[in-house]
Design a protein around this motif. Sequence first.
Motif, PDB file in Angstrom:
ATOM      1  N   GLU A  10      28.624  23.161  87.697  1.00 56.00           N
ATOM      2  CA  GLU A  10      28.878  21.741  87.951  1.00 56.00           C
ATOM      3  C   GLU A  10      28.443  20.881  86.766  1.00 56.00           C
ATOM      4  OE1 GLU A  10      27.212  23.721  90.106  1.00 56.00           O
ATOM      5  OE2 GLU A  10      28.735  23.943  91.666  1.00 56.00           O
ATOM      6  N   ILE A  11      27.286  21.191  86.181  1.00 55.64           N
ATOM      7  CA  ILE A  11      26.797  20.423  85.036  1.00 55.64           C
ATOM      8  C   ILE A  11      27.704  20.628  83.835  1.00 55.64           C
ATOM      9  CG2 ILE A  11      24.903  20.207  83.372  1.00 55.64           C
ATOM     10  CD1 ILE A  11      22.972  20.781  85.737  1.00 55.64           C
ATOM     11  N   ALA A  12      28.116  21.868  83.578  1.00 59.57           N
ATOM     12  CA  ALA A  12      29.017  22.139  82.459  1.00 59.57           C
ATOM     13  C   ALA A  12      30.338  21.405  82.655  1.00 59.57           C
ATOM     14  CB  ALA A  12      29.242  23.638  82.320  1.00 59.57           C
ATOM     15  N   ASP A  13      30.874  21.413  83.867  1.00 59.70           N
ATOM     16  CA  ASP A  13      32.125  20.702  84.155  1.00 59.70           C
ATOM     17  C   ASP A  13      31.962  19.197  83.946  1.00 59.70           C
ATOM     18  OD1 ASP A  13      33.497  23.038  84.741  1.00 59.70           O
ATOM     19  OD2 ASP A  13      33.267  22.828  86.918  1.00 59.70           O
ATOM     20  N   GLU A  14      30.824  18.660  84.359  1.00 57.72           N
ATOM     21  CA  GLU A  14      30.559  17.229  84.180  1.00 57.72           C
ATOM     22  C   GLU A  14      30.469  16.875  82.695  1.00 57.72           C
ATOM     23  OE1 GLU A  14      29.628  13.181  85.028  1.00 57.72           O
ATOM     24  OE2 GLU A  14      30.649  14.739  86.153  1.00 57.72           O
ATOM     25  N   LEU A  15      29.782  17.705  81.919  1.00 60.72           N
ATOM     26  CA  LEU A  15      29.709  17.474  80.472  1.00 60.72           C
ATOM     27  C   LEU A  15      31.105  17.506  79.849  1.00 60.72           C
ATOM     28  CD1 LEU A  15      26.569  19.565  79.528  1.00 60.72           C
ATOM     29  CD2 LEU A  15      26.908  17.133  79.032  1.00 60.72           C
ATOM     30  N   ALA A  16      31.896  18.503  80.222  1.00 59.62           N
ATOM     31  CA  ALA A  16      33.252  18.618  79.683  1.00 59.62           C
ATOM     32  C   ALA A  16      34.077  17.382  80.037  1.00 59.62           C
ATOM     33  CB  ALA A  16      33.915  19.884  80.204  1.00 59.62           C
ATOM     34  N   ARG A  17      33.957  16.925  81.259  1.00 60.40           N
ATOM     35  CA  ARG A  17      34.719  15.748  81.696  1.00 60.40           C
ATOM     36  C   ARG A  17      34.298  14.513  80.901  1.00 60.40           C
ATOM     37  NH1 ARG A  17      34.133  11.474  84.411  1.00 60.40           N
ATOM     38  NH2 ARG A  17      32.046  11.916  85.168  1.00 60.40           N
ATOM     39  N   ARG A  18      32.982  14.305  80.800  1.00 62.68           N
ATOM     40  CA  ARG A  18      32.473  13.105  80.132  1.00 62.68           C
ATOM     41  C   ARG A  18      32.723  13.108  78.627  1.00 62.68           C
ATOM     42  NH1 ARG A  18      26.565  11.775  82.539  1.00 62.68           N
ATOM     43  NH2 ARG A  18      26.717  10.138  80.965  1.00 62.68           N
ATOM     44  N   LEU A  19      32.748  14.294  78.023  1.00 57.87           N
ATOM     45  CA  LEU A  19      32.844  14.386  76.568  1.00 57.87           C
ATOM     46  C   LEU A  19      34.224  14.850  76.090  1.00 57.87           C
ATOM     47  CD1 LEU A  19      29.342  15.927  75.883  1.00 57.87           C
ATOM     48  CD2 LEU A  19      30.044  13.538  75.636  1.00 57.87           C
ATOM     49  N   HIS A  20      35.193  14.900  77.010  1.00 56.42           N
ATOM     50  CA  HIS A  20      36.556  15.320  76.656  1.00 56.42           C
ATOM     51  C   HIS A  20      36.530  16.675  75.946  1.00 56.42           C
ATOM     52  CE1 HIS A  20      37.723  11.347  77.899  1.00 56.42           C
ATOM     53  NE2 HIS A  20      36.845  10.843  77.061  1.00 56.42           N
ATOM     54  N   ALA A  21      35.848  17.617  76.575  1.00 57.72           N
ATOM     55  CA  ALA A  21      35.690  18.967  76.042  1.00 57.72           C
ATOM     56  C   ALA A  21      36.232  19.955  77.072  1.00 57.72           C
ATOM     57  CB  ALA A  21      34.216  19.244  75.747  1.00 57.72           C
ATOM     58  N   ALA A  22      35.994  21.238  76.822  1.00 57.89           N
ATOM     59  CA  ALA A  22      36.421  22.282  77.749  1.00 57.89           C
ATOM     60  C   ALA A  22      35.289  23.271  77.927  1.00 57.89           C
ATOM     61  CB  ALA A  22      37.647  23.004  77.211  1.00 57.89           C
ATOM     62  N   VAL A  23      35.172  23.795  79.138  1.00 51.70           N
ATOM     63  CA  VAL A  23      34.227  24.873  79.402  1.00 51.70           C
ATOM     64  C   VAL A  23      34.965  26.176  79.123  1.00 51.70           C
ATOM     65  CG1 VAL A  23      32.772  26.001  81.125  1.00 51.70           C
ATOM     66  CG2 VAL A  23      33.043  23.508  81.160  1.00 51.70           C
ATOM     67  N   ALA A  24      34.493  26.908  78.108  1.00 50.83           N
ATOM     68  CA  ALA A  24      35.117  28.191  77.768  1.00 50.83           C
ATOM     69  C   ALA A  24      34.606  29.291  78.680  1.00 50.83           C
ATOM     70  CB  ALA A  24      34.858  28.545  76.310  1.00 50.83           C
ATOM     71  N   GLY A  25      33.452  29.060  79.298  1.00 49.84           N
ATOM     72  CA  GLY A  25      32.917  30.045  80.225  1.00 49.84           C
ATOM     73  C   GLY A  25      31.445  29.821  80.501  1.00 49.84           C
ATOM     74  N   THR A  26      30.959  30.521  81.493  1.00 57.79           N
ATOM     75  CA  THR A  26      29.531  30.565  81.794  1.00 57.79           C
ATOM     76  C   THR A  26      29.154  32.038  81.892  1.00 57.79           C
ATOM     77  OG1 THR A  26      29.942  30.384  84.168  1.00 57.79           O
ATOM     78  CG2 THR A  26      29.450  28.345  83.005  1.00 57.79           C
ATOM     79  N   VAL A  27      28.054  32.387  81.252  1.00 53.53           N
ATOM     80  CA  VAL A  27      27.571  33.762  81.238  1.00 53.53           C
ATOM     81  C   VAL A  27      26.062  33.711  81.438  1.00 53.53           C
ATOM     82  CG1 VAL A  27      27.393  35.878  79.884  1.00 53.53           C
ATOM     83  CG2 VAL A  27      29.377  34.413  79.606  1.00 53.53           C
ATOM     84  N   GLY A  28      25.581  34.370  82.483  1.00 56.58           N
ATOM     85  CA  GLY A  28      24.140  34.332  82.746  1.00 56.58           C
ATOM     86  C   GLY A  28      23.679  32.901  82.937  1.00 56.58           C
ATOM     87  N   HIS A  29      22.710  32.494  82.136  1.00 52.94           N
ATOM     88  CA  HIS A  29      22.179  31.130  82.219  1.00 52.94           C
ATOM     89  C   HIS A  29      22.702  30.271  81.077  1.00 52.94           C
ATOM     90  CE1 HIS A  29      19.725  32.563  85.408  1.00 52.94           C
ATOM     91  NE2 HIS A  29      19.055  33.387  84.629  1.00 52.94           N
ATOM     92  N   LEU A  30      23.896  30.607  80.590  1.00 54.48           N
ATOM     93  CA  LEU A  30      24.507  29.886  79.473  1.00 54.48           C
ATOM     94  C   LEU A  30      25.872  29.339  79.863  1.00 54.48           C
ATOM     95  CD1 LEU A  30      23.896  32.514  76.653  1.00 54.48           C
ATOM     96  CD2 LEU A  30      22.639  30.392  76.962  1.00 54.48           C
ATOM     97  N   ALA A  31      26.218  28.214  79.252  1.00 55.15           N
ATOM     98  CA  ALA A  31      27.573  27.667  79.347  1.00 55.15           C
ATOM     99  C   ALA A  31      28.087  27.509  77.928  1.00 55.15           C
ATOM    100  CB  ALA A  31      27.566  26.320  80.059  1.00 55.15           C
ATOM    101  N   ILE A  32      29.373  27.721  77.739  1.00 57.44           N
ATOM    102  CA  ILE A  32      29.999  27.605  76.429  1.00 57.44           C
ATOM    103  C   ILE A  32      30.979  26.441  76.490  1.00 57.44           C
ATOM    104  CG2 ILE A  32      31.428  28.762  74.702  1.00 57.44           C
ATOM    105  CD1 ILE A  32      30.412  31.440  76.083  1.00 57.44           C
ATOM    106  N   LEU A  33      30.778  25.451  75.616  1.00 54.11           N
ATOM    107  CA  LEU A  33      31.644  24.276  75.571  1.00 54.11           C
ATOM    108  C   LEU A  33      32.387  24.225  74.238  1.00 54.11           C
ATOM    109  CD1 LEU A  33      30.124  23.348  78.103  1.00 54.11           C
ATOM    110  CD2 LEU A  33      30.083  21.078  77.138  1.00 54.11           C
ATOM    111  N   TYR A  34      33.612  23.730  74.299  1.00 52.21           N
ATOM    112  CA  TYR A  34      34.462  23.622  73.118  1.00 52.21           C
ATOM    113  C   TYR A  34      35.121  22.256  73.087  1.00 52.21           C
ATOM    114  CZ  TYR A  34      38.697  24.119  70.298  1.00 52.21           C
ATOM    115  OH  TYR A  34      39.687  23.928  69.387  1.00 52.21           O
ATOM    116  N   ARG A  35      35.121  21.672  71.890  1.00 54.03           N
ATOM    117  CA  ARG A  35      35.883  20.442  71.653  1.00 54.03           C
ATOM    118  C   ARG A  35      36.313  20.447  70.188  1.00 54.03           C
ATOM    119  NH1 ARG A  35      32.798  14.997  72.457  1.00 54.03           N
ATOM    120  NH2 ARG A  35      31.987  15.557  70.417  1.00 54.03           N
ATOM    121  N   PRO A  36      37.614  20.469  69.939  1.00 54.52           N
ATOM    122  CA  PRO A  36      38.067  20.494  68.547  1.00 54.52           C
ATOM    123  C   PRO A  36      37.686  19.200  67.828  1.00 54.52           C
ATOM    124  CG  PRO A  36      39.922  20.167  70.021  1.00 54.52           C
ATOM    125  CD  PRO A  36      38.719  20.421  70.883  1.00 54.52           C
TER     126      PRO A  36
END
Length: 105
Positions: A61-87
């Motif tokens: 939920e936090i990763a999705d919120e960050l992606a929404r607010r920052l116009h980014a994308a969640v590339a995935g979540t692994v363990g206790h990590l989230a991967i965000l991408y924004r060109p």
Amino acid sequence: MIELNGKERKHLRGLAHHLDPRVHIGKHGLTEAVVEEVDGQLDEHELIKIKFVDHKREKKEIADELARRLHAAVAGTVGHLAILYRPAPRAERRRIELPRRGDAA
């Protein structure tokens, strides 16, 4: 929010494998300071890992919120990590090339 297909997410997760987390989410959760730090890190690196020290159950939920607010994308979540991408906004500053849509795997 940027939409990625499965092939693009897989490619970005592979690129992120060797990266160290750039931002940590602690006991205070998603604060404005965290949002600003993630924004700055995405501007600098395009692809980042976020480590969840606390709020591990809410990481999706936090990763999705960050992606929404920052116009980014969640590339995935692994363990206790989230991967965000924004060109990078300017094409000449982009370091990551996504696989072209429609190319065979």
